[in-house]
Write a protein that holds these residues in place. Structure first.
Motif, PDB file in Angstrom:
ATOM      1  N   GLU A 262      63.958  58.114   5.451  1.00  0.00           N
ATOM      2  CA  GLU A 262      64.401  59.490   5.664  1.00  0.00           C
ATOM      3  C   GLU A 262      65.720  59.537   6.437  1.00  0.00           C
ATOM      4  O   GLU A 262      66.560  60.406   6.210  1.00  0.00           O
ATOM      5  CB  GLU A 262      63.319  60.273   6.410  1.00  0.00           C
ATOM      6  N   ALA A 263      65.892  58.587   7.377  1.00  0.00           N
ATOM      7  CA  ALA A 263      67.151  58.548   8.137  1.00  0.00           C
ATOM      8  C   ALA A 263      68.325  58.222   7.227  1.00  0.00           C
ATOM      9  O   ALA A 263      69.404  58.807   7.342  1.00  0.00           O
ATOM     10  CB  ALA A 263      67.030  57.535   9.265  1.00  0.00           C
ATOM     11  N   VAL A 264      68.107  57.261   6.322  1.00  0.00           N
ATOM     12  CA  VAL A 264      69.178  56.919   5.383  1.00  0.00           C
ATOM     13  C   VAL A 264      69.535  58.108   4.503  1.00  0.00           C
ATOM     14  O   VAL A 264      70.719  58.432   4.291  1.00  0.00           O
ATOM     15  CB  VAL A 264      68.763  55.705   4.533  1.00  0.00           C
ATOM     16  N   VAL A 265      68.501  58.800   4.012  1.00  0.00           N
ATOM     17  CA  VAL A 265      68.761  59.967   3.163  1.00  0.00           C
ATOM     18  C   VAL A 265      69.487  61.054   3.952  1.00  0.00           C
ATOM     19  O   VAL A 265      70.420  61.696   3.471  1.00  0.00           O
ATOM     20  CB  VAL A 265      67.443  60.492   2.576  1.00  0.00           C
TER      21      VAL A 265
ATOM     22  N   VAL B 193      73.194  60.166   4.432  1.00  0.00           N
ATOM     23  CA  VAL B 193      73.966  60.352   3.195  1.00  0.00           C
ATOM     24  C   VAL B 193      74.236  61.835   2.948  1.00  0.00           C
ATOM     25  O   VAL B 193      75.335  62.225   2.533  1.00  0.00           O
ATOM     26  CB  VAL B 193      73.225  59.713   2.010  1.00  0.00           C
ATOM     27  N   ARG B 194      73.241  62.689   3.228  1.00  0.00           N
ATOM     28  CA  ARG B 194      73.452  64.130   3.031  1.00  0.00           C
ATOM     29  C   ARG B 194      74.535  64.659   3.970  1.00  0.00           C
ATOM     30  O   ARG B 194      75.409  65.430   3.560  1.00  0.00           O
ATOM     31  CB  ARG B 194      72.142  64.869   3.265  1.00  0.00           C
ATOM     32  N   VAL B 195      74.453  64.252   5.249  1.00  0.00           N
ATOM     33  CA  VAL B 195      75.468  64.696   6.199  1.00  0.00           C
ATOM     34  C   VAL B 195      76.846  64.185   5.803  1.00  0.00           C
ATOM     35  O   VAL B 195      77.855  64.901   5.894  1.00  0.00           O
ATOM     36  CB  VAL B 195      75.088  64.238   7.628  1.00  0.00           C
ATOM     37  N   TRP B 196      76.898  62.952   5.346  1.00  0.00           N
ATOM     38  CA  TRP B 196      78.178  62.380   4.929  1.00  0.00           C
ATOM     39  C   TRP B 196      78.786  63.155   3.751  1.00  0.00           C
ATOM     40  O   TRP B 196      79.987  63.418   3.732  1.00  0.00           O
ATOM     41  CB  TRP B 196      77.983  60.908   4.581  1.00  0.00           C
ATOM     42  N   ARG B 197      77.947  63.501   2.803  1.00  0.00           N
ATOM     43  CA  ARG B 197      78.463  64.239   1.638  1.00  0.00           C
ATOM     44  C   ARG B 197      78.901  65.650   2.031  1.00  0.00           C
ATOM     45  O   ARG B 197      79.919  66.158   1.556  1.00  0.00           O
ATOM     46  CB  ARG B 197      77.403  64.301   0.545  1.00  0.00           C
TER      47      ARG B 197
END
Length: 436
Positions: A18-21, A24-28
């Protein structure tokens, strides 16, 4: 299922997954925000602005790194300019700007103008604004002063009509920029419109052609055994239609006599305009030719005659062989024809007048009169060759345009050559031809 999550963490459901996901969402999201900010900044910062920004950064780095106070001063000066430019973009315009064209079609030399209206619907006065209005190939700056609350400022901008053509007017763009020109923000208010500048034409009375033959009263000198206009009676010859025997004359003379008629035809006018640059000495000569062809074509359309107006198709620049084709201009109404003439221009590679005559003589049926409008660079041999390309019985008139020349008329076998120096000479020349 295959999506972004499965490509990142597969089917894992732990905290790490969940942390990885989430990362990635914040980065996008941050990437989209940065992209939007970058696009908005790039839309308002000019090339000079980017140059000053780069020099400011370099001045700070070099000045503080090597202790150069003068270079540091340059960096702070660039910072001040950047702040002033940012302040100049703060706020939005209170004005509502519109553009109207009283006339979308004008003739060469007629006055034309664009009306730009700026309204202030708010309760506060507006700030001075500069509007940009593209007119053809030029750009007009319209200065709008302070507009009072619920007030209106009207500015009329002239449109150049010295040359025929199709002029793009607008869109009206509001410009906000700093005094130095580091930033620039544009706001489009009114959409682009067109002003069509028609060639100048001269009024030609319908009776002035004199060469036109139709069913409404003009008969030819050709005789036929059956038509409308009665000519005379003659003796019967083998092969004549017995139905044309005139029995009263037969009873008086004691020999069979038949009726003879003058051949009448429905008039079909052809106006062929040469567009090869080798046929004209300068632009003014070509403009005179366009006006003469437009005058002939519009007069025939207004008279309700069948008329065909053609110009040569252009051969592509890198074509292996010439294009043997003609472009027919619309003759539905005089306005449509003048609209088409507004876009006609000279071409480097196109058919000469003799080939144009051959193609139109082959494709157009029932031609009565053909007008060939050319420049003074076309000699009499070329015009005589063009006249021979039409069917027998067609009256061919060559209108040679030579600005400021003495008008004259030359009659050769199967061809009438009219030389005009001014557009008004065309009317006088046709009057003289009709009288002759």
């Amino acid at each position: 299922m295959t999506n972004v999550r499965t490509r990142l963490v597969g089917d894992r459901d732990g905290v790490a997954a969940e942390a990885v996901v989430g990362v990635v969402r914040v980065w996008r999201t941050a990437g989209r925000l940065v992209t939007r900010v970058r696009d908005e900044v790039a839309a308002v910062v000019t090339g000079l602005g980017w140059t000053v920004l780069a020099l400011t950064v370099v001045a700070f780095v070099v000045g503080y790194r090597f202790g150069l106070r003068e270079v540091v001063v340059v960096g702070w000066a660039g910072t001040v300019l950047a702040v002033v430019a940012a302040v100049a973009l703060v706020g939005r315009s209170r004005l509502v700007v519109g553009m109207t064209l009283p006339q979308h079609r004008v003739a060469v030399g007629d006055p034309a103008e664009v009306t730009v209206t700026a309204e202030n619907p708010t309760r506060l006065p507006s700030v001075p604004t500069t509007l940009e209005l593209p007119v053809g190939n030029g750009l007009v700056d319209v200065a709008v002063p302070v507009v009072t609350p619920h007030g209106t400022h009207v500015r009329r901008v002239p449109v150049p009509t010295t040359r025929r053509g199709v002029l793009d007017v607008g869109p009206v763009t509001g410009v906000r920029a700093d005094p130095v020109g580091l930033v620039r923000r544009e706001l489009v208010w009114a959409e682009q419109e067109q002003v069509i500048v028609h060639p100048r034409t001269v009024a030609i009375p319908s009776t002035s052609t004199g060469l036109v033959r139709d069913l409404e009263g003009q008969a030819t000198n050709d005789l036929s055994p059956a038509d409308i206009a009665f000519h005379a009676v003659r003796e019967y010859m083998p092969g004549d239609d017995p139905r044309t025997i005139h029995w009263k004359s037969t009873a008086k003379t004691g020999a069979f006599m038949v009726r003879q008629f003058e051949d009448t035809r429905r008039s079909h006018l052809v106006v062929a305009l040469g567009v090869s640059d080798t046929e004209y000495r300068d632009e003014d000569e070509f403009e005179l030719a366009v006006s003469a062809a437009a005058s002939l074509g519009t007069r025939a359309v207004r008279d309700g005659r069948e008329v065909t107006v053609v110009v040569s198709e252009r051969t592509p620049e890198f074509a292996k062989r010439p294009v043997y084709a003609l472009e027919s201009l619309p003759t539905v109404t005089p306005t449509r024809l003048l609209d088409a003439f507004a876009s006609v221009g000279l071409a480097e590679a196109c058919l000469p007048v003799a080939e144009v005559a051959r193609l139109v003589g082959r494709d157009a049926a029932g031609i009565s009169v053909a007008f060939l409008v050319v420049g003074s660079a076309v000699g009499l041999p070329a015009l005589r060759l063009a006249a021979t390309r039409f069917p027998v019985g067609v009256g061919v008139v060559a209108v040679v345009c030579e600005p400021e020349a003495v008008p004259r008329s030359v009659r050769v076998a199967g061809l009438t050559v009219l030389t005009i120096g001014y557009l008004e000479d065309l009317r006088h020349a046709l009057h003289r031809s009709a009288a002759a």
